[in-house]
Design a protein around this motif. Structure first.
Motif, PDB file in Angstrom:
ATOM      1  N   LYS A   3      -4.678  -9.233  13.235  1.00 27.05           N
ATOM      2  CA  LYS A   3      -3.890  -8.097  13.708  1.00 27.05           C
ATOM      3  C   LYS A   3      -2.586  -8.070  12.920  1.00 27.05           C
ATOM      4  N   GLY A   5       0.987  -6.003  12.277  1.00 23.34           N
ATOM      5  CA  GLY A   5       1.941  -5.004  12.735  1.00 23.34           C
ATOM      6  C   GLY A   5       2.615  -4.371  11.532  1.00 23.34           C
ATOM      7  N   GLN A  14      -0.306   1.193   6.300  1.00 28.35           N
ATOM      8  CA  GLN A  14      -1.184   1.132   7.468  1.00 28.35           C
ATOM      9  C   GLN A  14      -2.604   1.504   7.076  1.00 28.35           C
ATOM     10  N   ASP A  23      -6.860  -5.081  11.817  1.00 31.30           N
ATOM     11  CA  ASP A  23      -6.500  -4.391  13.046  1.00 31.30           C
ATOM     12  C   ASP A  23      -5.018  -4.075  12.933  1.00 31.30           C
ATOM     13  N   VAL A  25      -1.430  -2.426  13.984  1.00 25.92           N
ATOM     14  CA  VAL A  25      -0.635  -2.017  15.134  1.00 25.92           C
ATOM     15  C   VAL A  25       0.662  -1.425  14.594  1.00 25.92           C
ATOM     16  N   GLU A  26       1.034  -0.240  15.094  1.00 28.11           N
ATOM     17  CA  GLU A  26       2.293   0.372  14.680  1.00 28.11           C
ATOM     18  C   GLU A  26       3.448  -0.313  15.397  1.00 28.11           C
ATOM     19  N   ASP A  32       6.111  -4.913  20.168  1.00 32.31           N
ATOM     20  CA  ASP A  32       4.832  -4.628  19.515  1.00 32.31           C
ATOM     21  C   ASP A  32       4.421  -5.753  18.569  1.00 32.31           C
ATOM     22  N   CYS A  36       0.945 -10.125  16.962  1.00 30.05           N
ATOM     23  CA  CYS A  36       0.457  -9.885  15.602  1.00 30.05           C
ATOM     24  C   CYS A  36       0.380 -11.188  14.812  1.00 30.05           C
TER      25      CYS A  36
END
Length: 80
Positions: A3, A5, A14, A23, A25-26, A32, A36
Motif C-alpha cells: 500500500k 500513500g 498515482q 494499492d 491511497v490518496e 491517511d 501505508c
C-alpha cells in the motif's frame, strides 16, 4: 501488494503506481499515511513551519524533480 500513500496533487504518479499493481491511497491528511508501506510526497509543503511530526514509520519519497517512472523505481527499491 504493498500500500503506497501518494499526495493528492501527484495524479500521474498515482496512476503509474496503480498500473504496476500497487494499492494506492490518496494522502489527504496525516492519518491517511498510517497504514501505508511507503509514502510519496511532492516536497512543496515539507516542514513549512519548522515542525517535523512523524505520522508513519514507512519510507517517505520526495518526488520533487522526479518522473513517475523514477518514483516507481524508488518505491520498488525501498520496498524491495
Amino acid at each position: 501488494m504493498a500500500k503506497v500513500g501518494v499526495e493528492q496533487s501527484l495524479t500521474n504518479i498515482q496512476q503509474a503506481l496503480k498500473e504496476k499493481g500497487y494499492d494506492v491511497v490518496e494522502l489527504k491528511q496525516e492519518s491517511d499515511a498510517q497504514n501505508c508501506d511507503c509514502c510519496v510526497v511532492s516536497g512543496l509543503d515539507s516542514n513549512v513551519m519548522g515542525m517535523q511530526d512523524t505520522y508513519t514509520k514507512a519510507p517517505v519519497i520526495d518526488a520533487e524533480g522526479m518522473s513517475a517512472d523514477e518514483v516507481c523505481q524508488a518505491v520498488e527499491t525501498r520496498l524491495g
